[in-house]
Design a protein around this motif. Structure first.
Motif, PDB file in Angstrom:
ATOM      1  N   ILE A  24      -7.913   6.371  -6.582  1.00 56.28           N
ATOM      2  CA  ILE A  24      -7.160   5.163  -6.233  1.00 56.28           C
ATOM      3  C   ILE A  24      -6.349   5.390  -4.960  1.00 56.28           C
ATOM      4  O   ILE A  24      -6.306   4.547  -4.065  1.00 56.28           O
ATOM      5  CB  ILE A  24      -6.228   4.748  -7.387  1.00 56.28           C
ATOM      6  N   LYS A  25      -5.734   6.565  -4.875  1.00 51.84           N
ATOM      7  CA  LYS A  25      -4.932   6.884  -3.690  1.00 51.84           C
ATOM      8  C   LYS A  25      -5.817   6.970  -2.450  1.00 51.84           C
ATOM      9  O   LYS A  25      -5.452   6.478  -1.373  1.00 51.84           O
ATOM     10  CB  LYS A  25      -4.187   8.206  -3.912  1.00 51.84           C
ATOM     11  N   GLU A  26      -6.997   7.585  -2.597  1.00 53.82           N
ATOM     12  CA  GLU A  26      -7.912   7.701  -1.468  1.00 53.82           C
ATOM     13  C   GLU A  26      -8.421   6.321  -1.041  1.00 53.82           C
ATOM     14  O   GLU A  26      -8.618   6.058   0.148  1.00 53.82           O
ATOM     15  CB  GLU A  26      -9.087   8.603  -1.831  1.00 53.82           C
ATOM     16  N   TRP A  27      -8.667   5.452  -2.025  1.00 55.23           N
ATOM     17  CA  TRP A  27      -9.114   4.107  -1.695  1.00 55.23           C
ATOM     18  C   TRP A  27      -8.036   3.348  -0.921  1.00 55.23           C
ATOM     19  O   TRP A  27      -8.325   2.626   0.041  1.00 55.23           O
ATOM     20  CB  TRP A  27      -9.479   3.348  -2.966  1.00 55.23           C
ATOM     21  N   THR A  28      -6.794   3.529  -1.312  1.00 56.94           N
ATOM     22  CA  THR A  28      -5.684   2.881  -0.603  1.00 56.94           C
ATOM     23  C   THR A  28      -5.614   3.358   0.834  1.00 56.94           C
ATOM     24  O   THR A  28      -5.420   2.562   1.768  1.00 56.94           O
ATOM     25  CB  THR A  28      -4.353   3.168  -1.328  1.00 56.94           C
ATOM     26  N   ARG A  29      -5.787   4.664   1.034  1.00 49.87           N
ATOM     27  CA  ARG A  29      -5.783   5.211   2.400  1.00 49.87           C
ATOM     28  C   ARG A  29      -6.942   4.642   3.214  1.00 49.87           C
ATOM     29  O   ARG A  29      -6.800   4.343   4.402  1.00 49.87           O
ATOM     30  CB  ARG A  29      -5.867   6.735   2.346  1.00 49.87           C
ATOM     31  N   GLY A  89       1.279   1.767  -3.740  1.00 44.25           N
ATOM     32  CA  GLY A  89      -0.071   2.298  -3.910  1.00 44.25           C
ATOM     33  C   GLY A  89      -1.084   1.226  -4.238  1.00 44.25           C
ATOM     34  O   GLY A  89      -2.202   1.527  -4.688  1.00 44.25           O
ATOM     35  N   LEU A 111       0.826  -1.209   0.000  1.00 47.27           N
ATOM     36  CA  LEU A 111       0.000   0.000   0.000  1.00 47.27           C
ATOM     37  C   LEU A 111       0.857   1.254   0.000  1.00 47.27           C
ATOM     38  O   LEU A 111       0.629   2.189  -0.779  1.00 47.27           O
ATOM     39  CB  LEU A 111      -0.929   0.021   1.223  1.00 47.27           C
ATOM     40  N   ALA A 161      -2.167   6.400  -9.939  1.00 52.45           N
ATOM     41  CA  ALA A 161      -1.821   6.233  -8.528  1.00 52.45           C
ATOM     42  C   ALA A 161      -2.236   7.423  -7.683  1.00 52.45           C
ATOM     43  O   ALA A 161      -1.913   7.494  -6.504  1.00 52.45           O
ATOM     44  CB  ALA A 161      -0.321   5.993  -8.384  1.00 52.45           C
ATOM     45  N   THR A 162      -2.929   8.379  -8.258  1.00 53.69           N
ATOM     46  CA  THR A 162      -3.410   9.549  -7.520  1.00 53.69           C
ATOM     47  C   THR A 162      -4.931   9.575  -7.585  1.00 53.69           C
ATOM     48  O   THR A 162      -5.568   8.728  -8.202  1.00 53.69           O
ATOM     49  CB  THR A 162      -2.842  10.841  -8.126  1.00 53.69           C
ATOM     50  N   SER A 217       1.540  -2.893  -9.719  1.00 49.06           N
ATOM     51  CA  SER A 217       1.981  -1.502  -9.645  1.00 49.06           C
ATOM     52  C   SER A 217       1.210  -0.647 -10.652  1.00 49.06           C
ATOM     53  O   SER A 217       1.065  -1.011 -11.826  1.00 49.06           O
ATOM     54  CB  SER A 217       3.486  -1.401  -9.920  1.00 49.06           C
TER      55      SER A 217
END
Length: 714
Positions: free
Chosen positions: A186-191, A151, A147, A182-183, A176
């Motif tokens: 998608i980035k918010e979902w990873t967080r 990401g 994560l 990656a922003t 990857s």
């Protein structure tokens, strides 16, 4: 006097300086923070390179190992290379020692604290040795490396997966994302995935600055394992509801010293290059200075252990309480409910209720889960033991994933097969059947009820109450312990079971423990039942009639330990002059919250209470398994229960708790019934005519029929 400087990427507001004698050398030590600026750190290294004798760099380890592979942290290595004159260290080896020790220290001091804990590592690769240590106590580990590095919203869930990831062989490496993906969402979902994982964890391993991204929702109730957590950070963690902080960095000279700064002090004091300091040197220094990891409770002492307990429906009536089925049960033929009962026996386990709010007077708390398997006693007994074993092992696997540290078996799940032995061997966490506390609770309740009935002569001085007791199902797991305990308390003990050879062996065994005990054996309860002051029924008859309540002595106290009950409500209603209680339920300490299990709020069956007592005590071991219950464990669990605030709940019957008025009413009816028995004229037994010789075979056949119809007890 030598000069030592610690340069950290942390906050400059936390800087300090002191002068002290360390390992026989006088040192001036100062810590300098850069507020996360690498450029500022480079400038400070250049500034102090010619002034300091040793520099400690509070950055990521320049070298670390994951499995058999070594890795170099390029940024840390470049920063270290800036220094040309001063001896420079990042303290990686010392950090590994202190971190691993902090986990082992807590496990010893707190007693099995990390057993099956749900642990999230924000970085498994940089904390590999710590992860290996933690894996000795729990398999519930998750590593967030994919994560935070790639990401990818995917956790690594084992040491083996971490090793594959470190070599690039793990399939998650293929996930990857391109930079433009990656922003944003998608980035918010990873967080979001990371926050949810932290929220469900019991332990979080992270650097102090990494904790800033989490708030009260994620950190409340957590244990944090970190390094160099200062007072300001502790205050922040207190506001976020953190229960405990385990800090690998020791306190020395009034300050929390990071491994890098402490290592720099060792380098300066010994005059050795960092690579020349051996593990034996570290051991000698740590022991001579009396250094220890810190265990901090930001909000006061708090410990929460975790348990699971397996339940199952006792009859079809349970299914009728489920909303969709409730309506159908009123209009459907009995065949529908019979078919549903058979189908539900194959249903996978599910969490029926979360249990919270249990708190011991010692301050320890516990929480747990009631996990239901679908089989009724009829279905459980209709299948092979292996059928039930598989469902119990599925429940154990679920309990392990939830983070439970011990699991108890309830009702018929502990009767099947070898009474928990096979499940205990195969399960991924410790198992107990609860039979030790069930036996203790049953006699606790029976003795209390006997005293409240006031029908026996009061004892003089230290004498015991003189009474006769019968154990129906005496060769079973709970029954045999009840018989052993009763032999120490009752004047006469009558043990009933159709398993005659086991009865003989049980008597022999009890007489070795209690040589003066008066023991009587019978295959049927009705033979001596009219003289009993107390009866304990502990069979696994599953609804079969085990005694004739109409023959029981008025005022007798009957404790029904069996589940399902040996004496249904319609039988109990026939004798209002007899006190029939449903074993000994336990009042749990604290403000208990859980779904209805057929008992008043905060009250639990003794088998469930045993699991809770063991969780509160931190005794995560196979405690009561098999049919041979040890008397020492019965006594031990009783004492542990008292220690943790367990109390005998209100004495209950088939219609709910008995009030003092209810017991007094039973007593009065018993006195009236006894008076009538005394007044009734004695009947002379009728003289029997000698049977004809040709009737002898029929008589023998009658005896065989009666023997075949004897009740089954386990």
């Amino acid at each position: 006097m030598k000069s030592v400087v610690g340069i950290s990427l942390g906050a400059a507001a936390q800087d300090f300086a002191f002068t002290a004698t360390f390992l026989g050398e006088k040192l001036h030590v100062q810590r300098l923070g850069t507020d996360g600026s690498t450029a500022r750190a480079v400038a400070l290294v250049r500034q102090w390179d010619s002034k300091a004798d040793a520099i400690g760099l509070g950055v990521l380890k320049d070298r670390y190992r994951a499995g058999s592979h070594r890795f170099v942290e390029k940024d840390s290595a470049k920063l270290k290379a800036v220094a040309k004159q001063a001896l420079t260290t990042i303290g990686g080896r010392l950090s590994d020692i202190l971190q691993e020790w902090s986990v082992r220290h807590a496990q010893i001091q707190l007693g099995n604290y990390f057993n099956n804990a749900r642990v999230v590592f924000l970085s498994g690769m940089t904390n590999y040795k710590l992860a290996m240590s933690m894996a000795e106590y729990t398999d519930n580990v998750m590593f967030a490396d994919p994560l935070l590095q790639l990401g990818v919203p995917k956790f690594l869930t084992s040491i083996e997966a971490l090793q594959l990831y470190s070599t690039g062989a793990h399939y998650v490496k293929d996930w990857s994302l391109p930079v433009d993906l990656a922003t944003g969402p998608i980035k918010e979902w990873t967080r979001f995935v990371l926050r949810k994982a932290v929220q469900k964890a019991t332990v979080l391993v992270a650097a102090p600055h990494e904790l800033d991204q989490f708030g009260l929702e994620e950190l409340a109730g957590k244990t944090i394992i970190s390094t160099t957590v200062n007072d300001e950070r502790i205050a922040q963690l207190k506001d976020k509801g953190v229960h405990m902080v385990i800090d690998a960095a020791p306190v020395l000279f009034g300050h929390v010293l990071s491994p890098s700064l402490l290592d720099a002090m060792i380098v300066a004091a010994t005059g050795k290059f960092p690579q020349e300091i051996l593990e034996d040197d570290y051991l000698e220094i740590i022991t001579s200075l009396g250094l220890e990891p810190r265990i901090i409770y930001p909000n006061g002492f708090k410990r929460v252990n975790r348990f699971a307990f397996v339940i199952h429906p006792l009859s079809q009536e349970y299914f009728k309480k489920v909303k969709p089925i409730e309506l159908l049960s009123h209009v459907s033929p009995p065949m529908f409910m019979n078919s549903l009962e058979k189908i539900m026996a194959y249903a996978p386990p599910f969490v029926y209720s979360k249990v919270t709010g249990i708190q011991s007077p010692t301050g320890v708390e516990t929480e747990g889960w009631l996990i239901s398997v679908g089989g009724t006693p009829r279905e459980i007994m209709a299948h092979s033991p292996e059928f039930t074993y598989r469902r119990l092992l599925d429940a154990a696997a679920m309990a392990r994933r939830l983070g439970a540290q011990i699991m108890g078996l309830g009702a018929f799940t502990k009767v099947v097969g070898d009474a928990g032995l096979t499940v205990a061997k195969r399960a991924p966490l410790p198992i107990t059947t609860g039979n030790s506390y069930s036996a203790s609770g049953a006699l606790w309740a029976a003795h209390d009820a006997l005293l409240r009935m006031r029908l026996l002569p009061p004892p003089k001085g230290k004498e015991r109450v003189k009474f006769k007791a019968m154990i129906v199902g005496a060769t079973g797991a709970i029954g045999s312990v009840c018989a052993r305990l009763m032999a120490k308390a009752a004047e006469e003990v009558y043990m009933v079971s159709p398993e005659t050879a086991k009865l003989l062996a049980l008597k022999e065994s009890i007489l070795k423990e209690s040589p003066g005990a008066k023991l009587f054996l019978s295959a049927q309860a009705d033979k001596d039942i009219a003289d009993m002051d107390m009866i304990v029924t502990a069979t696994s008859g599953a609804g079969k009639k085990v005694l004739d309540i109409m023959k029981v002595k008025p005022g007798c106290v009957i404790t029904d330990v069996a589940r399902p009950l040996d004496l249904p409500a319609e039988e109990v209603a026939k004798r209002p002059d007899v006190l029939v209680i449903e074993s000994g339920e336990i009042q749990l300490p604290g403000n208990v919250e859980m779904k209805n299990i057929g008992l008043p709020k905060g009250v639990a069956y003794a088998c469930l209470a045993e699991t809770i007592v063991l969780a509160l005590e931190g005794r995560f071991e196979n405690f009561t398994v098999g049919r041979a219950i040890e008397w020492e464990k019965v006594r031990e669990i009783y004492k542990l229960g008292i220690k943790h605030g367990m109390k005998l709940a209100e004495i209950s019957g088939v219609n709910g708790p008995f009030s003092d008025e209810d017991i007094e009413r039973v007593r009065e009816l018993a006195l009236v019934a006894r008076a009538k028995q005394m007044q009734a004229p004695a009947r002379k037994p009728a003289r029997r005519a000698a049977p004809a010789k040709k009737a002898a075979p029929a008589k023998a056949a009658s005896r065989r029929t009666r023997a075949k119809a004897a009740p089954v007890a386990a």
